[in-house]
Design a protein around this motif. Structure first.
Motif, mmCIF file in Angstrom:
data_model
loop_
_atom_site.group_PDB
_atom_site.id
_atom_site.type_symbol
_atom_site.label_atom_id
_atom_site.label_comp_id
_atom_site.label_asym_id
_atom_site.label_seq_id
_atom_site.Cartn_x
_atom_site.Cartn_y
_atom_site.Cartn_z
ATOM 1 N N LYS A 188 4.759 10.531 -9.086
ATOM 2 C CA LYS A 188 4.384 10.815 -10.466
ATOM 3 C C LYS A 188 3.584 12.110 -10.559
ATOM 4 O O LYS A 188 3.795 12.919 -11.471
ATOM 5 N N LYS A 189 2.691 12.337 -9.595
ATOM 6 C CA LYS A 189 1.825 13.511 -9.616
ATOM 7 C C LYS A 189 2.565 14.786 -9.208
ATOM 8 O O LYS A 189 2.372 15.844 -9.810
ATOM 9 N N GLN A 214 0.828 -1.209 0.000
ATOM 10 C CA GLN A 214 0.000 0.000 0.000
ATOM 11 C C GLN A 214 0.865 1.262 0.000
ATOM 12 O O GLN A 214 0.564 2.228 -0.696
ATOM 13 N N LEU A 215 1.933 1.222 0.785
ATOM 14 C CA LEU A 215 2.844 2.360 0.828
ATOM 15 C C LEU A 215 3.531 2.560 -0.514
ATOM 16 O O LEU A 215 3.657 3.693 -1.000
ATOM 17 N N GLU A 216 3.978 1.477 -1.122
ATOM 18 C CA GLU A 216 4.670 1.572 -2.404
ATOM 19 C C GLU A 216 3.768 2.144 -3.490
ATOM 20 O O GLU A 216 4.186 3.001 -4.273
ATOM 21 N N GLN A 217 2.524 1.697 -3.521
ATOM 22 C CA GLN A 217 1.605 2.171 -4.556
ATOM 23 C C GLN A 217 1.305 3.657 -4.375
ATOM 24 O O GLN A 217 1.350 4.436 -5.342
ATOM 25 N N ALA A 218 1.015 4.075 -3.135
ATOM 26 C CA ALA A 218 0.713 5.489 -2.882
ATOM 27 C C ALA A 218 1.931 6.364 -3.153
ATOM 28 O O ALA A 218 1.803 7.475 -3.692
ATOM 29 N N ALA A 219 3.116 5.868 -2.797
ATOM 30 C CA ALA A 219 4.340 6.634 -3.038
ATOM 31 C C ALA A 219 4.585 6.817 -4.526
ATOM 32 O O ALA A 219 4.948 7.916 -4.982
ATOM 33 N N ARG A 275 -4.397 8.687 -1.363
ATOM 34 C CA ARG A 275 -4.225 7.460 -2.157
ATOM 35 C C ARG A 275 -4.172 6.208 -1.289
ATOM 36 O O ARG A 275 -3.986 5.101 -1.805
ATOM 37 N N LEU A 276 -4.353 6.369 0.028
ATOM 38 C CA LEU A 276 -4.255 5.232 0.952
ATOM 39 C C LEU A 276 -5.643 4.713 1.336
ATOM 40 O O LEU A 276 -6.602 5.489 1.442
ATOM 41 N N PRO A 277 -5.764 3.404 1.599
ATOM 42 C CA PRO A 277 -7.052 2.820 2.024
ATOM 43 C C PRO A 277 -7.245 2.968 3.536
ATOM 44 O O PRO A 277 -7.279 1.978 4.289
ATOM 45 N N LEU A 278 -7.383 4.216 4.008
ATOM 46 C CA LEU A 278 -7.485 4.465 5.442
ATOM 47 C C LEU A 278 -8.900 4.200 5.951
ATOM 48 O O LEU A 278 -9.880 4.320 5.215
#
Length: 473
Positions: free
Chosen positions: A248-249, A238-243, A294-297
């Motif tokens: 990129k953004k 999850q951290l890698e995907q959000a990072a 971007r995190l599933p909090l």
């Protein structure tokens, strides 16, 4: 006095004193004059007092009459036949530094060709010394003045300008004032400023995944270059995907570390002046808010509050569009807005934004609009009006005289400008900002690897001296 009568002598004097001026600026840069703890006789701490003392010694060594106003500021006077009519305002305090300088350390000046690196070289020790050298040039060239000139050097410009409040509680405003703490050709409009804190009391609901703490930003007028947060319950994936999505953004760098039951995230952007948030800086705080989005909090009140901030202050929105306050007028330009401080700990959220507004801004279409938008997301903004805009007519004789001096040495027409930054003259009736930054050059004021172009400072000496002669000679 006709310019041709002294032009060649002034040019030769300024060029001959190039290295001496550079050395004097370097000596001041070596003094860490960031605001510190107040002490008896030193209202802004040891560093600012030391910078004032060093500049006082320099001015006295060249024969100028110096007065210390209780270590709030000092003055150096160039006498004329009559009373003084021109004040030049500059400051010797600096903003805090980061550990990310690459050219040199902040208080170890480095000269490379015609560039000088170090904190304060551009803001504002370099321009302050250039103004002093202009007064030296007029004095040492024996050019008589009808009216005197005073250089006022303060020590609290970056943290509220209480130094000038102290000074003008004692002395009167001069007929004319300029401050070499901004841009050429000349700034006659300084936008209104709205810098407000807002808060939210959040229940300590730690259903996972969740945000535990946030620490981003230190000063309202500095775009934060770093932001840190602690989480619980996130996976490496999850951290890698959000990072990845965040980098990129936003072009900010995102790193993380897993420790026991917590995940620590560090966002690295690029600091800058909050008055120019779209001028090369990368806001690490709003990049962190994008990362959080971007995190599933878990759907806690804290999560909803942070997602609300991400909606109101989205990364890259430097003009308040999401808040509905993207105001603009032809004379003073666009509104700018930057979220620069955010702290979250033990259910208490505090934040602060910095907005610079055009002449068309009012309390109704700006202050109260932002208050209402924040309230919709559960935040309460502190009371108080915005600081009004500063405006000196472009067709005034004073403005025209300064622009003529600019045009003589830059060889092109000069037009007054509007800026978001507030300079020392903001509260004065007849003051403008005049130099020393030039169009197309980012001196990294308030940022890492701040520098000044010595060629521009030498030209500034000539311009300021010419201005003194035209106004007072």
């Amino acid at each position: 006095m006709d310019h041709s009568e002294y032009a060649n002598r002034l040019d030769a004097w300024a060029e001959a004193h190039r290295q001496e001026m550079t050395d004097d600026i370097s000596a001041l840069v070596r003094i860490d004059s960031t605001k510190g703890e107040a002490k008896d006789g030193k209202p802004f701490g040891e560093g600012p007092a030391a910078a004032l003392a060093a500049m006082a010694r320099l001015a006295e060594s060249k024969g100028f009459q110096v007065h210390n106003y209780d270590n709030y500021c000092i003055t150096a006077d160039l006498a004329g036949d009559g009373e003084k009519s021109l004040d030049i305002l500059a400051h010797l305090d600096v903003v805090p530094v980061s550990k990310d300088w690459k050219k040199t350390q902040p208080f170890e000046p480095l000269q490379e060709d015609h560039y000088l690196y170090g904190r304060g070289t551009a803001d504002d020790k370099g321009p302050a010394v250039a103004a002093f050298y202009a007064m030296r040039a007029v004095s040492e060239l024996g050019i008589g003045l009808r009216h005197g000139v005073r250089l006022i050097l303060g020590a609290d410009e970056e943290c509220g300008s209480s130094d000038l409040e102290h000074y003008y509680g004692i002395e009167k405003e001069a007929e004319y004032t300029f401050s070499p703490d901004a841009n050429f050709p000349l700034i006659n409009i300084e936008k209104a400023r709205l810098a407000k804190k807002f808060t939210a009391d959040l229940p300590e609901d730690y259903h996972t995944p969740c945000v535990l703490e946030i620490d981003a930003g230190s000063k309202a007028n500095v775009v934060p270059g770093t932001a840190d947060a602690a989480f619980r319950g996130l996976t490496k994936e999850q951290l890698e995907q959000a990072a990845g999505e965040t980098e990129k953004k936003t072009k900010a760098a995102v790193t993380w570390e897993l420790k026991s039951d917590r995940e620590f995230v560090h966002v690295k952007g690029q600091t800058g002046h909050a008055a120019m948030p779209d001028n090369g800086s990368v806001n690490a705080l709003t990049a962190l808010l994008f990362f959080i989005s971007r995190l599933p909090l878990a759907g806690t009140k804290t999560t909803h509050a942070l997602l609300g901030l991400a909606e109101l202050f989205p990364f890259g929105d430097c003009h308040g569009k999401a808040l509905g306050v993207d105001l603009c007028d032809e004379e003073s330009g666009e509104l700018t807005l930057s979220l620069d401080i955010l702290k979250l700990q033990n259910g208490k959220l505090t934040a602060e934004f910095d907005c610079r507004a055009p002449l068309c801004a009012t309390e109704e279409n700006l202050t109260e609009k932002i208050r209402a938008m924040l309230r919709q997301k559960g935040f309460e903004m502190e009371d108080g009006p915005m600081t009004p805009a500063h405006y000196v007519p472009a067709d005034s004789p004073f403005v025209k005289t300064l622009l003529q001096s600019y045009e003589r040495y830059f060889g092109k027409p000069g037009k007054p400008m509007a800026i978001g930054g507030g300079t020392y003259v903001h509260g004065l009736k007849r003051g403008v900002a005049f130099g020393c930054e030039v169009e197309g050059v980012d001196n990294r004021m308030h940022g890492d690897d701040e520098f000044v172009d010595i060629d521009v400072l030498v030209k500034s000496v000539k311009i300021f001296a010419d201005t003194i002669i035209q106004l007072c000679g």
